[in-house]
Design an enzyme around this catalytic site. Structure first.
Site, PDB file in Angstrom:
ATOM      1  N   CYS A  89       0.815  -1.222   0.000  1.00 43.71           N
ATOM      2  CA  CYS A  89       0.000   0.000   0.000  1.00 43.71           C
ATOM      3  C   CYS A  89       0.845   1.268   0.000  1.00 43.71           C
ATOM      4  CB  CYS A  89      -0.904   0.038   1.233  1.00 43.71           C
ATOM      5  SG  CYS A  89      -2.122  -1.267   1.332  1.00 43.71           S
ATOM      6  N   HIS A 107      -6.044   1.778   6.097  1.00 39.83           N
ATOM      7  CA  HIS A 107      -6.542   0.834   5.092  1.00 39.83           C
ATOM      8  C   HIS A 107      -7.040  -0.405   5.812  1.00 39.83           C
ATOM      9  CE1 HIS A 107      -7.070  -1.825   1.786  1.00 39.83           C
ATOM     10  NE2 HIS A 107      -5.943  -2.489   1.957  1.00 39.83           N
ATOM     11  N   HIS A 109      -9.713  -4.076   5.570  1.00 36.73           N
ATOM     12  CA  HIS A 109     -10.453  -5.036   4.752  1.00 36.73           C
ATOM     13  C   HIS A 109     -11.848  -5.232   5.346  1.00 36.73           C
ATOM     14  CE1 HIS A 109      -6.622  -7.049   2.874  1.00 36.73           C
ATOM     15  NE2 HIS A 109      -6.731  -5.765   2.595  1.00 36.73           N
ATOM     16  N   GLU A 130     -27.706  10.835  10.900  1.00 39.62           N
ATOM     17  CA  GLU A 130     -26.976  11.713  11.819  1.00 39.62           C
ATOM     18  C   GLU A 130     -25.458  11.535  11.753  1.00 39.62           C
ATOM     19  OE1 GLU A 130     -26.468  14.553  14.960  1.00 39.62           O
ATOM     20  OE2 GLU A 130     -28.090  14.159  13.525  1.00 39.62           O
ATOM     21  N   HIS A 192     -12.411  -5.690  -1.941  1.00 40.15           N
ATOM     22  CA  HIS A 192     -11.104  -5.588  -1.279  1.00 40.15           C
ATOM     23  C   HIS A 192     -11.212  -4.915   0.082  1.00 40.15           C
ATOM     24  CE1 HIS A 192      -6.581  -4.319  -1.752  1.00 40.15           C
ATOM     25  NE2 HIS A 192      -6.925  -4.398  -0.482  1.00 40.15           N
TER      26      HIS A 192
END
Length: 244
Positions: A89, A107, A109, A130, A192
């Site tokens: 990443c 990040h 999953h 809200e 993903h």
């Protein structure tokens, strides 16, 4: 203690090296980062260094010694653990830092993100809830000059991009979402997971938690036949009635 180890050892629980480990453990228990999946990167505002979780480490067992440290100016690694390689990443994290002026990127999953990516098309949408008020609008208050959040009556839109065989191959689509959705603080990757960023790790964490809540709510609304972005008062028109 070596010069590399000085970068990751601190008694401060809010030091990036400690905070990444704490949050990764928390996200593991939230079922967001299991099986070594997911990652976090934090920019240290005091040093201008990027702290990055490595690839292939079990998030609930991560320690500061497992982390990479990169100079934000030269993009050279100041610290590289021997046992691990940089996260796949990393190019995406760097894009968020450089193009969105992020202070941290998360990040995960998340199953909610994956399911929403199967239900929605090119973008996730939800309105009149809200919790939307926890998400930044991308606009600045003309009086206070402070960032404004979305309102209850706004529609949250998060772009969805297609997954690739390797995470670094997502970079072109990520750059396109920056252009097409300049105010977004997240992007969903189909089948993903999700990337969420913010000006600080505290903000990124809040945005991530709020978005996951909204995605879970959208899934439940969808199961009931209610479009997540339907207008106020229109819910019962779509509601699937239980059989008598």
């Amino acid at each position: 203690m070596s010069s590399q180890d000085v970068l990751i050892h601190s008694d401060d629980p809010c030091h990036p090296a400690n905070l990444i480990c704490t949050l990764c453990k928390q996200f593991f228990h939230n079922n967001w980062c299991t099986g070594t999946g997911g990652g976090i990167s934090i920019k240290d505002p005091n040093t201008n260094y990027y702290y990055l979780a490595p690839s292939g480490v079990q998030k609930e067992k991560m320690t500061p010694e497992d982390l990479f440290v990169m100079d934000a100016q030269t993009l050279e690694y100041l610290r590289s653990p021997k046992l691990y390689k940089p996260s796949a990443c990393t190019p995406l994290f760097l894009a968020c830092y450089q193009k969105k002026d992020a202070g941290a990127i998360i990040h995960t999953h998340s199953q909610n993100a994956v399911i929403c990516s199967l239900v929605f098309g090119d973008e996730f949408r939800i309105a009149n809830i809200e919790q939307i008020k926890a998400i930044p609008s991308g606009k600045v208050d003309p009086v206070t000059k402070k960032p404004m959040a979305l309102s209850f009556f706004d529609t949250l839109k998060i772009p969805i991009i297609e997954n690739m065989a390797h995470e670094d191959e997502l970079i072109d689509d990520l750059h396109k979402t920056f252009k097409d959705y300049p105010d977004t603080c997240a992007v969903i990757v189909r089948r993903h997971g999700i990337f969420v960023w913010g000006p600080t790790i505290d903000k990124a964490k809040i945005f991530n938690e709020a978005i996951d809540y909204l995605m879970e709510l959208a899934i439940k609304m969808y199961q009931m036949g209610i479009p997540p972005d339907c207008g106020i008062g229109e819910e019962k028109k779509h509601l699937k009635m239980a059989s008598p």
